[in-house]
Write a protein that holds these residues in place. Structure first.
Motif, PDB file in Angstrom:
ATOM      1  N   ASP A 168     173.688  95.658   8.655  1.00 20.22           N
ATOM      2  CA  ASP A 168     172.500  96.268   9.244  1.00 20.22           C
ATOM      3  C   ASP A 168     172.034  95.455  10.452  1.00 20.22           C
ATOM      4  O   ASP A 168     172.244  94.243  10.518  1.00 20.22           O
ATOM      5  N   VAL A 211     168.348  94.906  12.036  1.00 18.96           N
ATOM      6  CA  VAL A 211     166.947  95.187  11.744  1.00 18.96           C
ATOM      7  C   VAL A 211     166.107  94.695  12.917  1.00 18.96           C
ATOM      8  O   VAL A 211     166.266  93.561  13.373  1.00 18.96           O
ATOM      9  N   VAL A 228     165.845 100.207  11.590  1.00 18.90           N
ATOM     10  CA  VAL A 228     166.984  99.642  10.873  1.00 18.90           C
ATOM     11  C   VAL A 228     168.201 100.470  11.251  1.00 18.90           C
ATOM     12  O   VAL A 228     168.219 101.687  11.055  1.00 18.90           O
TER      13      VAL A 228
END
Length: 183
Positions: free
Chosen positions: A155, A157, A171
């Protein structure tokens, strides 16, 4: 544009109030600003203002400023931030960190922490938690407005550094069934 309207010395004085990060941004604003900020005369004045050193005659004042800035940062860190202190006496290691003139942000497990800098002890002033509790921070980068962190599960973020919110702004995730290209 004040750089065009006022004498060069006035522009120098205005730009001296900016941080290094702000100078980099200002330098990319336009050709006129880049010429002023990249001039050796500007860096000589900034060097002498911030470091109060008078007997230096370098080939490049900008490079001399950069080296002095790094030496100053190393001296600030020397003896203040050991691995034990950064890990807050926890067996969990600090995975990544970034330091600027005012703060240190570091990642540990699925959290990011902000602490004022320079200081002899880390006092956490803000904490962010990754959206997935089984994820871990692997890298981070920030500027004045946003913090971007990469995670072990792939991910990316994005957090706002403005205000008190600790919720992610965005995200960007890789689907669970596809292998991540992020390393």
């Amino acid at each position: 544009d004040f750089v065009v309207l006022f004498p060069l010395e006035i522009s120098f004085e205005v730009f001296k109030f900016l941080t290094i990060r702000e100078l980099v941004v200002a330098e990319s604003t336009c050709v006129t600003w880049r010429e002023v900020i990249s001039s050796d005369l500007f860096w000589r004045g900034l060097y002498k203002k911030r470091y109060k050193i008078r007997n230096s005659h370098p080939k490049s004042w900008r490079n001399e400023y950069k080296h002095q800035f790094l030496r100053t940062l190393q001296n600030r860190l020397k003896g203040h931030y050991t691995t034990k202190q950064l890990s807050l006496n926890s067996p969990k290691p600090i995975i990544t960190f970034q330091i600027d003139e005012n703060k240190i942000i570091y990642g540990q497990d699925n959290h990011l922490f902000e602490s004022p800098f320079p200081t002899n002890k880390l006092n956490v002033s803000k904490t962010w938690t990754l959206p997935r509790s089984n994820d871990h921070v692997t890298c981070l980068q920030y500027d004045d407005k946003i913090l971007v962190s990469g995670t072990q599960l792939g991910d990316v973020v994005i957090w706002s550094l403005d205000g008190y919110s600790t919720s992610p702004v965005a995200v960007l995730s890789t689907p669970n069934d596809q292998e991540s290209n992020i390393q």
